[in-house]
Motif scaffolding. Structure first.
Motif, short mmCIF file in Angstrom:
data_model
loop_
_atom_site.label_atom_id
_atom_site.label_comp_id
_atom_site.label_asym_id
_atom_site.label_seq_id
_atom_site.Cartn_x
_atom_site.Cartn_y
_atom_site.Cartn_z
N UNK A 56 0.79 -1.22 0.00
CA UNK A 56 0.00 0.00 0.00
C UNK A 56 0.83 1.27 0.00
N UNK A 57 2.11 1.17 -0.34
CA UNK A 57 3.00 2.33 -0.35
C UNK A 57 3.15 2.83 -1.78
N UNK A 58 2.75 4.07 -2.08
CA UNK A 58 2.91 4.60 -3.43
C UNK A 58 4.38 4.61 -3.86
N UNK A 59 4.62 4.51 -5.18
CA UNK A 59 5.98 4.38 -5.70
C UNK A 59 6.88 5.54 -5.29
N UNK A 60 6.37 6.77 -5.38
CA UNK A 60 7.20 7.92 -5.04
C UNK A 60 7.62 7.89 -3.58
N UNK A 61 6.69 7.53 -2.70
CA UNK A 61 7.02 7.47 -1.28
C UNK A 61 7.99 6.32 -1.01
N UNK A 62 7.82 5.21 -1.73
CA UNK A 62 8.73 4.08 -1.56
C UNK A 62 10.15 4.47 -1.94
N UNK A 63 10.30 5.17 -3.06
CA UNK A 63 11.65 5.57 -3.50
C UNK A 63 12.30 6.51 -2.50
N UNK A 64 11.51 7.40 -1.91
CA UNK A 64 12.06 8.31 -0.89
C UNK A 64 12.54 7.51 0.32
N UNK A 65 11.73 6.53 0.75
CA UNK A 65 12.12 5.72 1.90
C UNK A 65 13.34 4.86 1.59
N UNK A 66 13.43 4.34 0.36
CA UNK A 66 14.60 3.54 -0.03
C UNK A 66 15.86 4.40 0.03
N UNK A 67 15.76 5.64 -0.42
CA UNK A 67 16.90 6.56 -0.33
C UNK A 67 17.31 6.76 1.12
#
Length: 277
Positions: A56-67
């Motif tokens: 349920x995590x949107x892609x943009x938010x996921x990429x920020x968290x991965x960073x």
């Protein structure tokens, strides 16, 4: 501009405390801790973002968290648009495995460990980290600089002090018979914040009621994410030292039941997404 140096091992170790259960960063950290090692330590970026979407995590938010997880030292970027585990994070993940999946409870008569730490005034930063990490390992504060915890955690304590470069400031003792002035159960209620610990168990039990077993991957990751702090902060005191109606055994039962029910299908899903099925 010179790129920042990778985090030191101690900084990687500390990352295990940081993320709040249920947050995007915590869910991704749990996902990575569960599955990158079975995948050989590497995962394509697209697969990691897709799995985040399944949570349920949107892609943009996921990429920020991965960073953010890269900055904390959990992940390293690969040349083929993917990610791999930072080898320095492995001790933290292995310690987490032991705590999360093999819950231990003290029985009457089991040995205790005392940790006496005398850290110079000039090293307040280290004093803070030692106190914070010992609390996260489930230690109770007897007095300033003196901690008590189950003796079966001796290896973890020794490893932690070594990772923080604080072993030279600490002396460890074993005892089977702590003798405070008041009854031991009353002393335990001073040494540990049992009200806060009870609230954490009740939070976990409430969280599992909201899991959707029809979506086993998301349910399993959320189960582990909600649970993974509890086996650290709860030292597993013997029943004789705990208040009536203590919810700890119920938490363990629910975790083990749901983990067995959801884990296999969740792993199949990850292997399929990552192209390893």
């Amino acid at each position: 501009m010179t790129p920042p140096s990778p985090p030191a091992a101690a900084e990687v170790v500390l990352d295990d405390i940081e993320a709040r259960p249920g947050s995007t960063t915590s869910l991704l950290r749990t996902l990575i801790g569960l599955y990158l090692r079975p995948l050989g330590g590497r995962i394509p970026s697209a697969a990691l973002v897709r799995l985040a979407g399944d949570l349920g995590i949107p892609a943009a938010r996921a990429r920020t968290a991965i960073t953010r997880l890269k900055q904390h030292g959990l992940l390293l970027a690969t040349a083929d648009a993917g990610y791999e585990l930072n080898p320095a994070a492995l001790p933290m993940l292995e310690r987490g495995d032991r705590r999360i999946f093999a819950v231990r409870t003290m029985a009457a008569g089991d040995e205790w460990m005392l940790v006496s730490a005398t850290i110079p005034e000039t090293r307040r930063d280290l004093r803070h980290q030692v106190r914070r990490r010992l609390q996260f390992l489930g230690a109770g504060a007897v007095t300033a600089g003196l901690w008590i915890l189950p003796a079966h955690l001796a290896e973890e304590v020794d490893q932690l002090l070594a990772e923080l470069d604080a072993r030279a400031y600490a002396t460890l003792f074993r005892t089977s018979d702590p003798m405070p002035a008041e009854p031991l159960a009353d002393a335990a209620a001073r040494w540990w914040d049992l009200s806060a610990l009870r609230a954490e168990h009740e939070r976990f039990l409430a969280s599992v009621a909201d899991l959707d077993p029809g979506r086993p991957f998301a349910a399993y990751v959320r189960l582990i994410d909600s649970w993974r702090v509890l086996p650290y902060i709860d030292p597993g005191l013997p029943a004789s030292l705990l208040p009536a109606g203590w919810p700890g055994a119920r938490s363990v039962h629910e975790f083990e039941r749901l983990s067995a029910a959801l884990g296999p299908e969740a792993q199949e899903h990850v292997l399929g997404v990552a192209g390893r099925s």
